[in-house]
Design a protein around this motif. Structure first.
Motif, PDB file in Angstrom:
ATOM      1  N   GLU A 186      41.088  55.693  82.312  1.00 34.17           N
ATOM      2  CA  GLU A 186      41.276  56.230  83.650  1.00 34.17           C
ATOM      3  C   GLU A 186      41.399  55.159  84.729  1.00 34.17           C
ATOM      4  O   GLU A 186      41.642  55.458  85.889  1.00 34.17           O
ATOM      5  CB  GLU A 186      40.113  57.171  84.015  1.00 34.17           C
ATOM      6  CG  GLU A 186      40.111  58.474  83.221  1.00 34.17           C
ATOM      7  CD  GLU A 186      39.423  58.312  81.874  1.00 34.17           C
ATOM      8  OE1 GLU A 186      39.245  59.331  81.194  1.00 34.17           O
ATOM      9  OE2 GLU A 186      39.092  57.179  81.497  1.00 34.17           O
ATOM     10  N   SER A 195      39.827  55.204  88.548  1.00 32.14           N
ATOM     11  CA  SER A 195      39.130  56.468  88.762  1.00 32.14           C
ATOM     12  C   SER A 195      37.984  56.661  87.771  1.00 32.14           C
ATOM     13  O   SER A 195      37.295  57.674  87.806  1.00 32.14           O
ATOM     14  CB  SER A 195      40.112  57.633  88.610  1.00 32.14           C
ATOM     15  OG  SER A 195      40.610  57.698  87.275  1.00 32.14           O
ATOM     16  N   TYR A 196      37.759  55.696  86.918  1.00 34.37           N
ATOM     17  CA  TYR A 196      36.746  55.803  85.880  1.00 34.37           C
ATOM     18  C   TYR A 196      35.356  55.943  86.507  1.00 34.37           C
ATOM     19  O   TYR A 196      34.968  55.167  87.374  1.00 34.37           O
ATOM     20  CB  TYR A 196      36.799  54.559  84.990  1.00 34.37           C
ATOM     21  CG  TYR A 196      36.018  54.657  83.712  1.00 34.37           C
ATOM     22  CD1 TYR A 196      36.459  55.474  82.670  1.00 34.37           C
ATOM     23  CD2 TYR A 196      34.852  53.953  83.531  1.00 34.37           C
ATOM     24  CE1 TYR A 196      35.753  55.557  81.487  1.00 34.37           C
ATOM     25  CE2 TYR A 196      34.129  54.020  82.354  1.00 34.37           C
ATOM     26  CZ  TYR A 196      34.593  54.833  81.330  1.00 34.37           C
ATOM     27  OH  TYR A 196      33.887  54.917  80.153  1.00 34.37           O
ATOM     28  N   SER A 197      34.573  56.932  86.048  1.00 31.11           N
ATOM     29  CA  SER A 197      33.285  57.213  86.680  1.00 31.11           C
ATOM     30  C   SER A 197      32.096  57.087  85.729  1.00 31.11           C
ATOM     31  O   SER A 197      30.970  57.375  86.115  1.00 31.11           O
ATOM     32  CB  SER A 197      33.293  58.625  87.283  1.00 31.11           C
ATOM     33  OG  SER A 197      33.515  59.587  86.259  1.00 31.11           O
ATOM     34  N   GLN A 198      32.338  56.640  84.492  1.00 33.09           N
ATOM     35  CA  GLN A 198      31.251  56.507  83.533  1.00 33.09           C
ATOM     36  C   GLN A 198      30.385  55.287  83.845  1.00 33.09           C
ATOM     37  O   GLN A 198      30.788  54.381  84.578  1.00 33.09           O
ATOM     38  CB  GLN A 198      31.829  56.383  82.113  1.00 33.09           C
ATOM     39  CG  GLN A 198      32.655  57.584  81.671  1.00 33.09           C
ATOM     40  CD  GLN A 198      31.806  58.773  81.273  1.00 33.09           C
ATOM     41  OE1 GLN A 198      30.602  58.650  81.048  1.00 33.09           O
ATOM     42  NE2 GLN A 198      32.415  59.938  81.196  1.00 33.09           N
ATOM     43  N   GLY A 236      35.801  51.192  88.068  1.00 32.21           N
ATOM     44  CA  GLY A 236      35.456  52.544  88.446  1.00 32.21           C
ATOM     45  C   GLY A 236      34.275  52.649  89.383  1.00 32.21           C
ATOM     46  O   GLY A 236      33.844  51.689  90.008  1.00 32.21           O
ATOM     47  N   SER A 237      33.711  53.857  89.450  1.00 32.69           N
ATOM     48  CA  SER A 237      32.689  54.178  90.443  1.00 32.69           C
ATOM     49  C   SER A 237      31.314  54.429  89.845  1.00 32.69           C
ATOM     50  O   SER A 237      30.396  54.851  90.548  1.00 32.69           O
ATOM     51  CB  SER A 237      33.124  55.425  91.233  1.00 32.69           C
ATOM     52  OG  SER A 237      33.318  56.528  90.353  1.00 32.69           O
ATOM     53  N   GLY A 238      31.155  54.178  88.538  1.00 30.66           N
ATOM     54  CA  GLY A 238      29.868  54.408  87.902  1.00 30.66           C
ATOM     55  C   GLY A 238      28.795  53.458  88.406  1.00 30.66           C
ATOM     56  O   GLY A 238      29.066  52.507  89.146  1.00 30.66           O
ATOM     57  N   SER A 279      26.375  53.869  90.614  1.00 30.87           N
ATOM     58  CA  SER A 279      26.249  53.912  92.086  1.00 30.87           C
ATOM     59  C   SER A 279      27.298  53.048  92.778  1.00 30.87           C
ATOM     60  O   SER A 279      27.040  52.426  93.818  1.00 30.87           O
ATOM     61  CB  SER A 279      24.845  53.458  92.505  1.00 30.87           C
ATOM     62  OG  SER A 279      23.853  54.295  91.935  1.00 30.87           O
ATOM     63  N   GLY A 280      28.498  53.033  92.202  1.00 25.45           N
ATOM     64  CA  GLY A 280      29.604  52.310  92.818  1.00 25.45           C
ATOM     65  C   GLY A 280      29.773  50.888  92.354  1.00 25.45           C
ATOM     66  O   GLY A 280      30.756  50.228  92.713  1.00 25.45           O
TER      67      GLY A 280
END
Length: 336
Positions: free
Chosen positions: A270, A273-276, A198-200, A202-203
């Motif tokens: 997710e 797309s996981y953002s945690q 995911g994107s957690g 800061s990427g």
């Protein structure tokens, strides 16, 4: 014979200030615990109650500004209001009442604790009573907030802890609790070989963390009946347990651990797309305690096992069955 290789003795403020908890009103800035002397022994005091204050001051700098922040904000409160101050100075740590515009200390803070709702499929009423880290340099510790966390390291930076023992010298005094309430030691760490997703962060992706509850019946060893970690307590009040050595075996047996996993918003369903910032995963006990897991933190917690899961990802209202009284910890040792 087991060999003691690390000791955390609660004989100084500097040592007890390495430990923190999450009483109500302190989710953003966890509160340092404090040192007290009981029966001639210096110990970390976990004062348990059911009061919700009008204000909580934990000090965003690790607890050093707790009292000064409370004093500076006195004008925002009215006489009779109650504040809990979690300052690193034991003389300032406690419950206050505003009188004629001045905060007056009345004794220790006995708060209701925040519910950790990350694991509603496994436990409910999960209260974080005593926590510290193993490794100052681990990004999870640093990313949680430099002030409250970065210097909160009292456990040894050892990765392979297979069959090691964590020994707590504890005392329960005037402690009441429900039939189903438990005290357990929770272990958390990052599992090697699992990609960050995911994107957690800061990427950089979420950290893959294993969360597990040890099956040692801590409350039972303090006098609640030794019915077992899953069974009902046979008593609901401990007058004074005396000082008890409680051993937490870092066993490689799956019978000694329950994987906590997480709710659906934190268990990586997710995918890309996981953002945690982190995601919870499970593993075997031998990998949990062994070199495959970088140990991050461990904390003493109060909880009830879940028989009917709550609603994942929500703060579902539910009855509170708080422990009330005192738990003292005078020493924590690690043995190999």
């Amino acid at each position: 014979m087991p060999t003691v290789y690390h000791t955390s003795l609660m004989a100084t403020d500097a040592e007890t200030n390495k430990y923190f908890s999450t009483p109500i009103g302190t989710l953003a800035t966890p509160a340092v615990l404090t040192r007290a002397t009981f029966d001639g022994t210096s110990a970390l005091q976990i004062a348990l109650g059911d009061e919700t204050p009008d204000g909580s001051f934990a000090g965003a700098d690790g607890g050093a500004s707790g009292y000064s922040d409370m004093v500076a904000n006195a004008g925002s409160y009215t006489d009779g209001d109650i504040a809990f101050c979690y300052d690193i100075d034991p003389a300032k740590h406690g419950r206050y009442v505003l009188a004629s515009g001045t905060w007056v200390r009345t004794g220790p803070a006995r708060p209701l604790y925040e519910d950790d709702n990350n694991h509603l499929n496994v436990v409910k009423n999960l209260n974080l009573l005593m926590q510290t880290f193993f490794d100052t340099g681990h990004p999870v510790a640093a990313n949680d907030g430099a002030g409250p966390f970065v210097d909160k390291v009292a456990y040894p930076n050892v990765t392979d802890m297979t069959d090691h023992i964590m020994r707590l010298t504890m005392r329960a005094v005037d402690l009441s609790f429900s039939k189903t309430a438990k005290l357990g030691m929770h272990l958390q760490g990052q599992l090697s070989g699992v990609p960050r997703i995911g994107s957690g962060n800061s990427g950089d992706g979420a950290f893959p963390l294993v969360n597990a509850m040890n099956h040692t019946d801590i409350l039972g060893k303090l006098g609640a009946g030794n019915a077992g970690i899953y069974a009902h307590n046979t008593v609901q009040y401990i007058a004074d347990s005396g000082w008890v050595e409680v051993d937490i075996p870092f066993s490689a047996s799956d019978t000694m651990w329950t994987m906590m996993l997480g709710n659906t918003d934190k268990d990586a369903h997710e995918g890309a797309s996981y953002s945690q910032a982190l995601h919870y995963i499970g593993t075997s006990a031998d990998r949990l305690v062994g070199a495959d897991l970088a140990k991050v933190n461990a904390y003493l917690c109060a909880f009830d096992w879940v028989t009917t899961p709550g609603t994942p990802g929500t703060n579902t209202p539910r009855p509170r069955t708080e422990m009330k009284g005192d738990i003292y910890v005078s020493k924590i040792e690690f043995l190999s």
